[in-house]
Design a protein around this motif. Structure first.
Motif, PDB file in Angstrom:
ATOM      1  N   HIS A 109       0.829  -1.199   0.000  1.00  0.00           N
ATOM      2  CA  HIS A 109       0.000   0.000   0.000  1.00  0.00           C
ATOM      3  C   HIS A 109       0.872   1.262   0.000  1.00  0.00           C
ATOM      4  O   HIS A 109       0.551   2.246  -0.678  1.00  0.00           O
ATOM      5  N   GLY A 110       1.955   1.233   0.759  1.00  0.00           N
ATOM      6  CA  GLY A 110       2.871   2.357   0.715  1.00  0.00           C
ATOM      7  C   GLY A 110       3.470   2.549  -0.661  1.00  0.00           C
ATOM      8  O   GLY A 110       3.632   3.680  -1.142  1.00  0.00           O
ATOM      9  N   LEU A 111       3.798   1.441  -1.324  1.00  0.00           N
ATOM     10  CA  LEU A 111       4.360   1.516  -2.676  1.00  0.00           C
ATOM     11  C   LEU A 111       3.343   2.068  -3.666  1.00  0.00           C
ATOM     12  O   LEU A 111       3.687   2.863  -4.559  1.00  0.00           O
ATOM     13  N   VAL A 112       2.067   1.666  -3.522  1.00  0.00           N
ATOM     14  CA  VAL A 112       1.023   2.186  -4.409  1.00  0.00           C
ATOM     15  C   VAL A 112       0.813   3.679  -4.159  1.00  0.00           C
ATOM     16  O   VAL A 112       0.551   4.440  -5.094  1.00  0.00           O
ATOM     17  N   VAL A 113       0.920   4.107  -2.901  1.00  0.00           N
ATOM     18  CA  VAL A 113       0.836   5.536  -2.604  1.00  0.00           C
ATOM     19  C   VAL A 113       1.920   6.290  -3.366  1.00  0.00           C
ATOM     20  O   VAL A 113       1.670   7.344  -3.972  1.00  0.00           O
ATOM     21  N   TRP A 114       3.132   5.760  -3.339  1.00  0.00           N
ATOM     22  CA  TRP A 114       4.231   6.393  -4.078  1.00  0.00           C
ATOM     23  C   TRP A 114       3.919   6.450  -5.570  1.00  0.00           C
ATOM     24  O   TRP A 114       4.148   7.475  -6.221  1.00  0.00           O
ATOM     25  N   ALA A 115       3.392   5.356  -6.127  1.00  0.00           N
ATOM     26  CA  ALA A 115       3.092   5.314  -7.558  1.00  0.00           C
ATOM     27  C   ALA A 115       1.994   6.309  -7.920  1.00  0.00           C
ATOM     28  O   ALA A 115       2.100   7.031  -8.922  1.00  0.00           O
ATOM     29  N   VAL A 116       0.937   6.364  -7.109  1.00  0.00           N
ATOM     30  CA  VAL A 116      -0.164   7.286  -7.405  1.00  0.00           C
ATOM     31  C   VAL A 116       0.323   8.732  -7.326  1.00  0.00           C
ATOM     32  O   VAL A 116       0.020   9.554  -8.202  1.00  0.00           O
ATOM     33  N   ALA A 268      11.335   2.794  -2.171  1.00  0.00           N
ATOM     34  CA  ALA A 268      11.721   1.913  -1.067  1.00  0.00           C
ATOM     35  C   ALA A 268      11.307   2.505   0.276  1.00  0.00           C
ATOM     36  O   ALA A 268      10.852   1.782   1.179  1.00  0.00           O
ATOM     37  N   ALA A 269      11.444   3.820   0.422  1.00  0.00           N
ATOM     38  CA  ALA A 269      11.052   4.474   1.674  1.00  0.00           C
ATOM     39  C   ALA A 269       9.555   4.368   1.900  1.00  0.00           C
ATOM     40  O   ALA A 269       9.094   4.163   3.034  1.00  0.00           O
ATOM     41  N   ALA A 270       8.753   4.496   0.840  1.00  0.00           N
ATOM     42  CA  ALA A 270       7.305   4.374   0.980  1.00  0.00           C
ATOM     43  C   ALA A 270       6.916   2.961   1.393  1.00  0.00           C
ATOM     44  O   ALA A 270       6.010   2.771   2.225  1.00  0.00           O
ATOM     45  N   TYR A 271       7.583   1.951   0.831  1.00  0.00           N
ATOM     46  CA  TYR A 271       7.293   0.563   1.219  1.00  0.00           C
ATOM     47  C   TYR A 271       7.629   0.341   2.693  1.00  0.00           C
ATOM     48  O   TYR A 271       6.839  -0.253   3.449  1.00  0.00           O
ATOM     49  N   PHE A 272       8.785   0.799   3.108  1.00  0.00           N
ATOM     50  CA  PHE A 272       9.190   0.643   4.509  1.00  0.00           C
ATOM     51  C   PHE A 272       8.224   1.374   5.440  1.00  0.00           C
ATOM     52  O   PHE A 272       7.821   0.848   6.487  1.00  0.00           O
ATOM     53  N   ALA A 273       7.836   2.599   5.079  1.00  0.00           N
ATOM     54  CA  ALA A 273       6.928   3.373   5.926  1.00  0.00           C
ATOM     55  C   ALA A 273       5.551   2.733   5.995  1.00  0.00           C
ATOM     56  O   ALA A 273       4.896   2.766   7.048  1.00  0.00           O
TER      57      ALA A 273
END
Length: 294
Positions: A109-116, A268-273
């Motif tokens: 979900h963090g990764l999708v936030v980054w993509a959006v 990577a930071a969004a996934y970790f967060a």
């Protein structure tokens, strides 16, 4: 600030819901975009502080690109971590998920936030509807243009080509001005000599020597020395222009590389967060001082 961890919350089974919690994703993307806008606007002011209308008082283009790339990296990582953490914290768990699977879904979900957020920024940047960002850019550009115009008017900056033509055709004090046709012809000869590996041809050289000797009322030998000096200056200007273009190319390459790195690191930071936010959600972790239960 101390972190207080409470009892882990058990997930509620609900097989009808989608594994992707879009409201949480959109909320995280909105926060990430807002943080990026604020920090990039602030960075614009810092970037203008590195430039100056006075020669020699501005930072070099290379260091401006480096500082801008590092600032972009910090902005992207900060915004992506904030948005990813919010999405992970707000996502609703499913009852069929183990702890490791839940961590994977939170990070995704963090990764999708980054993509959006990244795609939204790209659409805004290329659609022409830049809003506040466009206003900031136009303001900065207008300020730089106004500063450049003021300097040009104050010191009467001339085109190097015109200056070389003036030095070539300079006559005695009070002599009549040279017609534009002759000036254009001399300018083309000097440009051809500066850009050609063979230099100035004998025919062009003899023509300029005769023209300068007649125009300035000097001996052909002196006119020839003037032509040599002007031709050397033209070659120097050409070399400086080539070096400036090469420096701009290298700077653009570095800026593009730093921009790509900032995007990868922020992903990577969004996934970790997102994973961190999900863990705090499950354990109901709170930051002491921000929230106190009544």
């Amino acid at each position: 600030m101390a972190l207080i961890e409470e009892t882990v919350v058990s997930p509620v089974g609900d097989d009808a819901r989608s594994y992707i919690d879009w409201p949480a994703i959109f909320a995280g993307a909105a926060v990430a975009a807002a943080i990026s806008l604020v920090l990039l606007t602030f960075g614009t002011a810092l970037g203008l502080s590195l430039t100056s209308a006075h020669e020699g008082q501005s930072a070099s283009l290379f260091w401006i690109a480096i500082v801008g790339g590092l600032w972009l990296l910090w902005v992207q990582v900060s915004a992506s971590m904030a948005g990813g953490y919010l999405a992970g914290r707000m996502r609703r768990r499913h009852g069929d998920a183990t702890e490791s699977e839940s961590d994977l879904r939170d990070g995704s979900h963090g990764l999708v936030v980054w993509a959006v957020a990244t795609l939204a920024a790209a659409v805004i940047a290329y659609s022409g509807a830049m809003g506040t960002v466009t206003a900031v850019g136009q303001t900065a550009g207008a300020a730089a243009s106004a500063a450049g115009s003021a300097v040009a008017q104050a010191v009467d900056v001339l085109d190097p080509n015109d200056l070389l033509i003036d030095r070539t055709l300079r006559g005695t004090p009070g002599a009549a001005s040279t017609d534009e046709g002759t000036r254009s012809e001399v300018g083309r000869i000097l440009l051809s000599a500066a850009t050609s590996d063979e230099g100035m041809t004998d025919a062009d050289r003899q023509y300029l020597v005769a023209l300068v000797a007649q125009r300035a009322g000097i001996a052909p030998e002196e006119a020839e020395r003037r032509i040599d000096e002007v031709a050397a200056q033209a070659a120097q200007f050409e070399q400086q222009a080539r070096e400036a273009a090469d420096q701009a190319r290298r700077t653009a390459m570095i800026a593009a590389f730093l921009a790509a790195v900032s995007l990868l690191v922020s992903a990577a930071a969004a996934y970790f967060a997102g994973t961190l936010g999900g863990n705090h959600r499950d354990k109901q972790t709170m930051v002491e001082g921000w929230y106190r239960p009544w």
